[in-house]
Write a protein that holds these residues in place. Sequence first.
Motif, PDB file in Angstrom:
ATOM      1  N   ALA B 441       0.853  -1.194   0.000  1.00  8.50           N
ATOM      2  CA  ALA B 441       0.000   0.000   0.000  1.00  8.50           C
ATOM      3  C   ALA B 441       0.885   1.238   0.000  1.00  8.50           C
ATOM      4  CB  ALA B 441      -0.904  -0.003   1.233  1.00  8.50           C
ATOM      5  N   VAL B 442       0.882   1.956  -1.096  1.00 10.59           N
ATOM      6  CA  VAL B 442       1.680   3.190  -1.181  1.00 10.59           C
ATOM      7  C   VAL B 442       0.892   4.303  -0.501  1.00 10.59           C
ATOM      8  CG1 VAL B 442       2.639   4.913  -2.741  1.00 10.59           C
ATOM      9  CG2 VAL B 442       2.824   2.482  -3.300  1.00 10.59           C
ATOM     10  N   GLY B 443       1.517   4.961   0.469  1.00 11.69           N
ATOM     11  CA  GLY B 443       0.745   5.987   1.174  1.00 11.69           C
ATOM     12  C   GLY B 443       1.557   7.022   1.914  1.00 11.69           C
ATOM     13  N   SER B 444       2.862   6.828   2.036  1.00 14.20           N
ATOM     14  CA  SER B 444       3.663   7.748   2.837  1.00 14.20           C
ATOM     15  C   SER B 444       3.848   9.084   2.132  1.00 14.20           C
ATOM     16  CB  SER B 444       5.035   7.125   3.104  1.00 14.20           C
ATOM     17  OG  SER B 444       5.885   8.079   3.697  1.00 14.20           O
ATOM     18  N   THR B 445       3.777  10.146   2.909  1.00 16.36           N
ATOM     19  CA  THR B 445       4.041  11.474   2.334  1.00 16.36           C
ATOM     20  C   THR B 445       5.513  11.621   1.943  1.00 16.36           C
ATOM     21  OG1 THR B 445       4.394  12.296   4.566  1.00 16.36           O
ATOM     22  CG2 THR B 445       2.234  12.677   3.596  1.00 16.36           C
ATOM     23  N   LEU B 446       6.363  10.773   2.464  1.00 17.25           N
ATOM     24  CA  LEU B 446       7.798  10.890   2.225  1.00 17.25           C
ATOM     25  C   LEU B 446       8.280  10.018   1.080  1.00 17.25           C
ATOM     26  CD1 LEU B 446       8.999  10.651   5.920  1.00 17.25           C
ATOM     27  CD2 LEU B 446       8.878  12.699   4.496  1.00 17.25           C
ATOM     28  N   ILE B 447       7.393   9.264   0.493  1.00 22.25           N
ATOM     29  CA  ILE B 447       7.827   8.227  -0.437  1.00 22.25           C
ATOM     30  C   ILE B 447       8.341   8.813  -1.752  1.00 22.25           C
ATOM     31  CG2 ILE B 447       5.579   7.819  -1.511  1.00 22.25           C
ATOM     32  CD1 ILE B 447       6.249   4.802  -1.356  1.00 22.25           C
ATOM     33  N   GLU B 448       9.396   8.193  -2.263  1.00 25.02           N
ATOM     34  CA  GLU B 448       9.953   8.541  -3.569  1.00 25.02           C
ATOM     35  C   GLU B 448      10.116   7.244  -4.356  1.00 25.02           C
ATOM     36  OE1 GLU B 448      13.689  10.480  -2.765  1.00 25.02           O
ATOM     37  OE2 GLU B 448      12.786  11.718  -1.188  1.00 25.02           O
ATOM     38  N   GLU B 449      10.472   7.374  -5.627  1.00 25.30           N
ATOM     39  CA  GLU B 449      10.649   6.185  -6.458  1.00 25.30           C
ATOM     40  C   GLU B 449      11.638   5.208  -5.845  1.00 25.30           C
ATOM     41  OE1 GLU B 449       9.701   7.848 -10.966  1.00 25.30           O
ATOM     42  OE2 GLU B 449      11.736   7.236 -10.452  1.00 25.30           O
ATOM     43  N   ARG B 450      12.703   5.760  -5.260  1.00 28.09           N
ATOM     44  CA  ARG B 450      13.731   4.867  -4.728  1.00 28.09           C
ATOM     45  C   ARG B 450      13.195   3.930  -3.649  1.00 28.09           C
ATOM     46  NH1 ARG B 450      16.045   6.837   0.220  1.00 28.09           N
ATOM     47  NH2 ARG B 450      15.367   8.957   0.652  1.00 28.09           N
ATOM     48  N   HIS B 451      12.212   4.393  -2.897  1.00 24.90           N
ATOM     49  CA  HIS B 451      11.677   3.514  -1.856  1.00 24.90           C
ATOM     50  C   HIS B 451      10.931   2.326  -2.459  1.00 24.90           C
ATOM     51  CE1 HIS B 451      12.121   7.449   0.302  1.00 24.90           C
ATOM     52  NE2 HIS B 451      12.766   6.636   1.112  1.00 24.90           N
ATOM     53  N   VAL B 452      10.216   2.594  -3.540  1.00 23.62           N
ATOM     54  CA  VAL B 452       9.516   1.502  -4.226  1.00 23.62           C
ATOM     55  C   VAL B 452      10.538   0.537  -4.840  1.00 23.62           C
ATOM     56  CG1 VAL B 452       8.050   0.965  -6.203  1.00 23.62           C
ATOM     57  CG2 VAL B 452       7.444   2.849  -4.663  1.00 23.62           C
ATOM     58  N   ASP B 453      11.553   1.099  -5.464  1.00 20.12           N
ATOM     59  CA  ASP B 453      12.578   0.243  -6.082  1.00 20.12           C
ATOM     60  C   ASP B 453      13.316  -0.578  -5.027  1.00 20.12           C
ATOM     61  OD1 ASP B 453      11.738   1.446  -8.389  1.00 20.12           O
ATOM     62  OD2 ASP B 453      13.505   2.720  -8.648  1.00 20.12           O
ATOM     63  N   ASP B 454      13.622   0.069  -3.910  1.00 18.99           N
ATOM     64  CA  ASP B 454      14.300  -0.657  -2.826  1.00 18.99           C
ATOM     65  C   ASP B 454      13.418  -1.765  -2.266  1.00 18.99           C
ATOM     66  OD1 ASP B 454      16.485   0.936  -3.132  1.00 18.99           O
ATOM     67  OD2 ASP B 454      16.129   2.181  -1.353  1.00 18.99           O
TER      68      ASP B 454
END
Lengths: 475, 475
Positions: B441-454
Amino acid sequence: MGSLSTNTFSSLDSDGFTNDSKMVIDFIAEYYKNIENYPVQSQVKPGYLLTKLPDTAPYCPESLEDVLKDVTDSIIPGLTHWQSPNFFAYFQIKCKHCRVCCYRARIHCNGLDGKDAQAPHLLFLFSGNGGGVLHGSTCEAIVCTLVAARDRTLRNIGAENIAKLVVYASDQTHSALFKGVKLVGIPSSNFRCLSTSFSSEFSLSPQSLEDAIENDIKAGYVPLFLCATVGTTACGAVDPVMDLGKIARKYNLWFHIDAAYAGSACICPEFRHYLDGIELADSLSMNPHKWLLTNMDCCCLWVQQPRLLIESLSSNPEFLKNNASESNAVVDYKDWQIALSRRFRALKLWVVIRRHGIDNLMFHIRSHVNLAKRFESLVAKDSRFEVVVPRRFSLVCFRLKHNDACKASELNRKLLAAVNESGRAFMTHSVVGGLFIIRCAVGSTLIEERHVDDLWKLIQEKAADLDEETGAIGE
Amino acid sequence: MGSLSTNTFSSLDSDGFTNDSKMVIDFIAEYYKNIENYPVQSQVKPGYLLTKLPDTAPYCPESLEDVLKDVTDSIIPGLTHWQSPNFFAYFQIKCKHCRVCCYRARIHCNGLDGKDAQAPHLLFLFSGNGGGVLHGSTCEAIVCTLVAARDRTLRNIGAENIAKLVVYASDQTHSALFKGVKLVGIPSSNFRCLSTSFSSEFSLSPQSLEDAIENDIKAGYVPLFLCATVGTTACGAVDPVMDLGKIARKYNLWFHIDAAYAGSACICPEFRHYLDGIELADSLSMNPHKWLLTNMDCCCLWVQQPRLLIESLSSNPEFLKNNASESNAVVDYKDWQIALSRRFRALKLWVVIRRHGIDNLMFHIRSHVNLAKRFESLVAKDSRFEVVVPRRFSLVCFRLKHNDACKASELNRKLLAAVNESGRAFMTHSVVGGLFIIRCAVGSTLIEERHVDDLWKLIQEKAADLDEETGAIGE
């Protein structure tokens, strides 16, 4: 966990507020900068915090630095970091301005838990057996206890008999109870609103309670729930907890004590006798957001048998299942309340207790009581006025005297309107024993003697205007 | 009321958070210094704020200075100053760190009210007829609508028939509904949890609903309430609002739409079709604290006929009586909710909308959806994995494939545990159609592409470990 400070306490003034608040803002910003360094899901063992906490609440205030250090050392390791960019669980809940958010109660901000049986002061609420939980409001707390009581009884007599259940309280009881009764599906005609009077200082008479119960049993009803109040809203009356509790036990009623306002006073030994008999209660609620320097909203609910709450309120959908819950290693507070999600109310209450210390919290209560006494004596000196109900805490109920009951109500209504319309103070009214009374509730953190004195001058001034207009005062 | 700023929006970074927060702290301290200068009880006329507000929510972000200026000029005059030392009314409620506290809704932080019928974006919830109120949680909102529906029907069929009432929802519906049913006294055996399946993408089948209703009617039950979900927790499924709404109308059921999570997405035109048929609803709830940058807690409840809420939830004790309420000049939101007191949630939602603007709130939603799409495509490229349910919003449900259903569940359970135990990310699971699935579930205000890739790298790494350990992946 933080050493006791010997600093002299003073309630936060404007600079103190600004300094403390900005320190917290910097703390949160720093947490936020480091958020990716924490394991996203808490890796501590359930109960880890119990060994890190003192056995008693602090008597003296502690510095904010000490408190924040403990947050860093002891609280943060117990958090699952919902605001982390690596949080992909559930659906995220936002907590932008206070990024410390606790969804499931993996941490206990003790001493707010059963462990503090020896803490003599603030934590009496949660000592002994049973368990405590923080709700948002008395009404929510009462709904949960009503549901637990309802289901316990319906399991014996059958769900189809819900319309036989009866709830008892005095006519001084807060409207939250009546609302709660309706919410949980008990017919509002089964709410017994027992009369009180001047002769008993508006406390609920055990005899009238027992008579009502006997009548209901004869009529085929099932007595379910009794609510006693310590410090009613209308006039600060106190129901006789011990005597009522014995009747509740005799007839197997759930016995709830609503101490929303005056429960805070019971941190002082001189007020604690009002709770004599508390050991007979099934549940008790009090609101630190009323008189214990804690921000809205925060209602402490204690229950003797938490399993009864859980049996009524638990739900275990697949998406919430986890090892800690399934092994009963943690308390799932979602099963002690209406909502699933919880704000981390324990944190603010814990900071209030530590930042002020029990000593200053007692000082805070007593200073309000003393200001109320001051106001009471001002009223007593003016023969046009009378104190209507004995003052017990920080609420003074008074009125302009008049021989004619109708005229008295009219005069006092006009006097109150004139005071409030001035914009210089704000009081509210109530009606007890058929009399319209004015309530002076001392409660502001900013209040000083001059505010009480100014209020009295304002009342006298408006009373003089009213006398000039009507010529009716003193008749 | 404040001019639109043309500044480029960026979500608050750490410095932005600190600066904005400290500006608010200074603002509060200043308010506090001046508190004795305000009339204690608000002297404005009910509805005064309506003329001061724009007709639509701002498209572009506004500066905090502008927002705070409007608080000074427009909001503060409408407040009764509960923290004033000249406040002697009710019992005081503490609000130490945000001293702007609104007990009774004399002010409406519009456009959060019915007036905004033309506002095409965020405020669709509260447009048209009916009325809106801010609760703390979906469960609270559902309890209130269930009680309103229950009492409307029991007034016709008699309170003694409460055990005949039936509530319908799909097996994907949030557990809040089941809990609500129990809370309001409807037997839990009268909760019809209708099966869904892969073939309908886990949406509730109108036919199965109608069949269930017909069966219940034949058996002597009384169909009461239908809850449809737009964006279920387990897998983001969407119930067919229009078709279900027509059935609800046909059988006179109260029709509630739970859009707790995905309701926020409907500020974007491309998602709004999921709410087609909304005009058939009796009530709708959505949680800005989930996906609209608003701090916990904030649940928007809209109801078609507020009087039904009020008939069930109103209470008018003497100590709350006042001219404005008695003349119906103000809305008493206490009669739209469980508790008596209310936090001033409208203020934070209003600030969120103004500070970000609709444009950036849509950007925020779309960026999360795009990150979810990115994750989805990463999963799709790896033949060991599959996306289990079509992604509609920012939730991706996936799993390791395996021919043996039991082994598949075991593998995915182990994979999820390994990811979470690493501390580098946190996801949760669900079970749909008998399959154990992992939810991203993507939802963080801090999230960037790198977090998804990681996250994806982490999952692959743990899958490789698991393959080494079990040799079972790809069978």
